[in-house]
Scaffold this motif. Sequence first.
Motif, short mmCIF file in Angstrom:
data_model
loop_
_atom_site.label_atom_id
_atom_site.label_comp_id
_atom_site.label_asym_id
_atom_site.label_seq_id
_atom_site.Cartn_x
_atom_site.Cartn_y
_atom_site.Cartn_z
N ILE A 194 -18.18 -13.03 -45.61
CA ILE A 194 -16.91 -12.43 -45.69
C ILE A 194 -16.24 -13.61 -46.51
O ILE A 194 -16.08 -14.67 -46.37
CB ILE A 194 -16.19 -12.19 -44.70
CG1 ILE A 194 -17.02 -11.50 -43.70
CG2 ILE A 194 -14.87 -11.54 -44.93
CD1 ILE A 194 -17.47 -10.04 -44.21
N ALA A 195 -15.79 -13.34 -47.88
CA ALA A 195 -15.06 -14.32 -48.80
C ALA A 195 -13.66 -14.06 -48.44
O ALA A 195 -12.86 -12.96 -48.44
CB ALA A 195 -15.44 -13.99 -50.24
N LEU A 196 -13.04 -14.99 -47.81
CA LEU A 196 -11.57 -15.02 -47.53
C LEU A 196 -10.47 -15.40 -48.56
O LEU A 196 -10.28 -16.73 -48.40
CB LEU A 196 -11.09 -15.75 -46.05
CG LEU A 196 -12.05 -15.02 -44.94
CD1 LEU A 196 -11.70 -16.13 -43.89
CD2 LEU A 196 -11.55 -13.73 -44.71
N VAL A 226 -21.95 -9.58 -50.06
CA VAL A 226 -20.52 -10.34 -49.67
C VAL A 226 -19.48 -9.21 -49.75
O VAL A 226 -19.40 -8.65 -50.80
CB VAL A 226 -20.46 -11.34 -51.10
CG1 VAL A 226 -19.16 -11.79 -50.82
CG2 VAL A 226 -21.58 -12.41 -51.02
N VAL A 227 -18.69 -9.38 -48.81
CA VAL A 227 -17.39 -8.62 -48.82
C VAL A 227 -16.15 -9.37 -49.07
O VAL A 227 -16.05 -10.59 -48.54
CB VAL A 227 -17.22 -8.03 -47.21
CG1 VAL A 227 -16.12 -7.47 -47.29
CG2 VAL A 227 -18.34 -7.02 -47.14
N LYS A 242 -1.51 -5.96 -44.18
CA LYS A 242 -2.51 -6.08 -43.06
C LYS A 242 -3.28 -4.89 -42.77
O LYS A 242 -4.49 -5.04 -42.32
CB LYS A 242 -1.59 -6.53 -41.80
CG LYS A 242 -0.92 -5.19 -41.31
CD LYS A 242 -0.40 -5.38 -39.83
CE LYS A 242 0.11 -4.33 -39.21
NZ LYS A 242 0.48 -4.35 -37.73
N SER A 243 -2.74 -3.98 -43.36
CA SER A 243 -3.53 -2.75 -43.22
C SER A 243 -4.79 -2.60 -43.91
O SER A 243 -5.84 -2.19 -43.75
CB SER A 243 -2.61 -1.41 -43.49
OG SER A 243 -2.13 -1.46 -44.74
N LYS A 244 -4.66 -3.25 -45.19
CA LYS A 244 -5.75 -3.40 -46.14
C LYS A 244 -6.75 -4.22 -45.57
O LYS A 244 -8.01 -4.04 -45.66
CB LYS A 244 -5.28 -3.95 -47.56
CG LYS A 244 -4.15 -2.84 -48.22
CD LYS A 244 -3.74 -3.63 -49.51
CE LYS A 244 -2.68 -2.79 -50.21
NZ LYS A 244 -2.14 -3.38 -51.49
N ALA A 245 -6.37 -5.47 -45.05
CA ALA A 245 -7.24 -6.36 -44.47
C ALA A 245 -7.88 -5.70 -43.15
O ALA A 245 -9.26 -5.72 -43.09
CB ALA A 245 -6.46 -7.50 -43.93
N TRP A 246 -7.40 -4.71 -42.59
CA TRP A 246 -8.13 -4.09 -41.41
C TRP A 246 -9.33 -3.03 -42.19
O TRP A 246 -10.19 -3.01 -41.22
CB TRP A 246 -7.11 -3.19 -40.46
CG TRP A 246 -7.78 -2.00 -39.89
CD1 TRP A 246 -7.60 -0.85 -40.13
CD2 TRP A 246 -8.39 -2.18 -38.42
NE1 TRP A 246 -8.07 -0.19 -38.92
CE2 TRP A 246 -8.79 -1.13 -38.18
CE3 TRP A 246 -9.00 -3.49 -37.97
CZ2 TRP A 246 -9.57 -0.76 -37.04
CZ3 TRP A 246 -9.94 -3.33 -37.25
CH2 TRP A 246 -9.92 -1.94 -36.48
N GLU A 247 -8.85 -2.42 -43.29
CA GLU A 247 -9.82 -1.70 -43.92
C GLU A 247 -10.92 -2.54 -44.29
O GLU A 247 -12.14 -2.08 -44.06
CB GLU A 247 -8.98 -0.90 -45.01
CG GLU A 247 -8.18 0.22 -44.84
CD GLU A 247 -7.24 0.57 -46.03
OE1 GLU A 247 -7.65 -0.15 -47.15
OE2 GLU A 247 -6.36 1.35 -45.78
N ASP A 248 -10.78 -3.52 -44.80
CA ASP A 248 -11.86 -4.68 -45.11
C ASP A 248 -12.72 -4.96 -44.16
O ASP A 248 -14.02 -5.10 -44.00
CB ASP A 248 -11.25 -5.82 -45.83
CG ASP A 248 -10.54 -5.43 -47.03
OD1 ASP A 248 -10.50 -4.26 -47.73
OD2 ASP A 248 -9.78 -6.42 -47.48
N PHE A 251 -14.91 -2.23 -43.11
CA PHE A 251 -15.87 -2.08 -44.09
C PHE A 251 -17.00 -3.04 -44.04
O PHE A 251 -18.20 -2.76 -43.87
CB PHE A 251 -15.24 -2.33 -45.51
CG PHE A 251 -16.27 -2.00 -46.60
CD1 PHE A 251 -17.17 -1.31 -46.95
CD2 PHE A 251 -16.45 -3.45 -47.53
CE1 PHE A 251 -18.23 -1.26 -48.06
CE2 PHE A 251 -17.17 -3.39 -48.68
CZ PHE A 251 -18.05 -2.50 -48.85
N ALA A 252 -16.64 -4.28 -43.51
CA ALA A 252 -17.64 -5.26 -43.26
C ALA A 252 -18.37 -5.02 -42.03
O ALA A 252 -19.74 -5.09 -41.97
CB ALA A 252 -16.88 -6.67 -42.96
#
Length: 262
Positions: A194-196, A226-227, A242-248, A251-252
């Motif tokens: 996971i690339a942060l 890699v996500v 934050k909602s987009k991060a939750w989606e990611d 997905f991971a």
Amino acid sequence: MGLAPLWRLREGGSVEAELAPAPAPAPAPVLPPLVPVSPSLAPRLPVLGDQRNDILPARGVVTSATRSDGDDAVAGLDWEALEARIRGCEACGLCKRRKQAVPGVGDQQADWLFVGEGPGAEEDERGEPFVGQAGRLLDAMLASIDLKRGEDVYIANAVKCRPPNNRTPEATELAACFPYLERQIALIQPRLIIALGRPAAQALLNEEVRIATARGRLYTHGGIPVVVTYHPAYLLRNLQDKSKAWEDLCFARRTMKSLKPA
């Protein structure tokens, strides 16, 4: 500490409910124009595969033609020797102002590898990545997908020394530290990376990355999926994402389930 609006559990609530997308989120911020890659990273730039593919390869990360003698030496190190070399590294100017280098922390045979940008002030003091406010947020993000720091999770950074004033690492600094990250990946052999944030994604994929367009797509580094998602420090400043991060994260988690043997 600024975490409450994002990830802290409400009484009687669940982690997933707290991280679930909020209704009608504010529009995402307009990102600045891309900055050209430094020539120091240019020899490692890959050519992406067909954009229609589900998995986009990042080829030619470190070739025999571009590896230095130092890279070859790092490639043969075990964990103890690697961490000792990182702590004594003077490959770039970041070593001059650090209190200590920060190799990484966690399960050295983890399925999950999380790669951030670089140490901050608290990390520089303690020698461990993600221990400040962004670290507490990362721990909550891990918990949201049933993970825990140190348990099947390894956490590292693209650069191992704190950039002055927590600025974004420069291309030369990312290139100097890349052999260490590459060796950590080889030793861990994670199933998923996971690339942060943008610097971590660019270090792993060796191309210019815009997080908004890289999200939701599966890349590879050395054959490892890699996500790409936002850095926790960015989320602390941009609550609407934050909602987009939750989606990611979802997905991971789906990606990992597809990778694990039945």
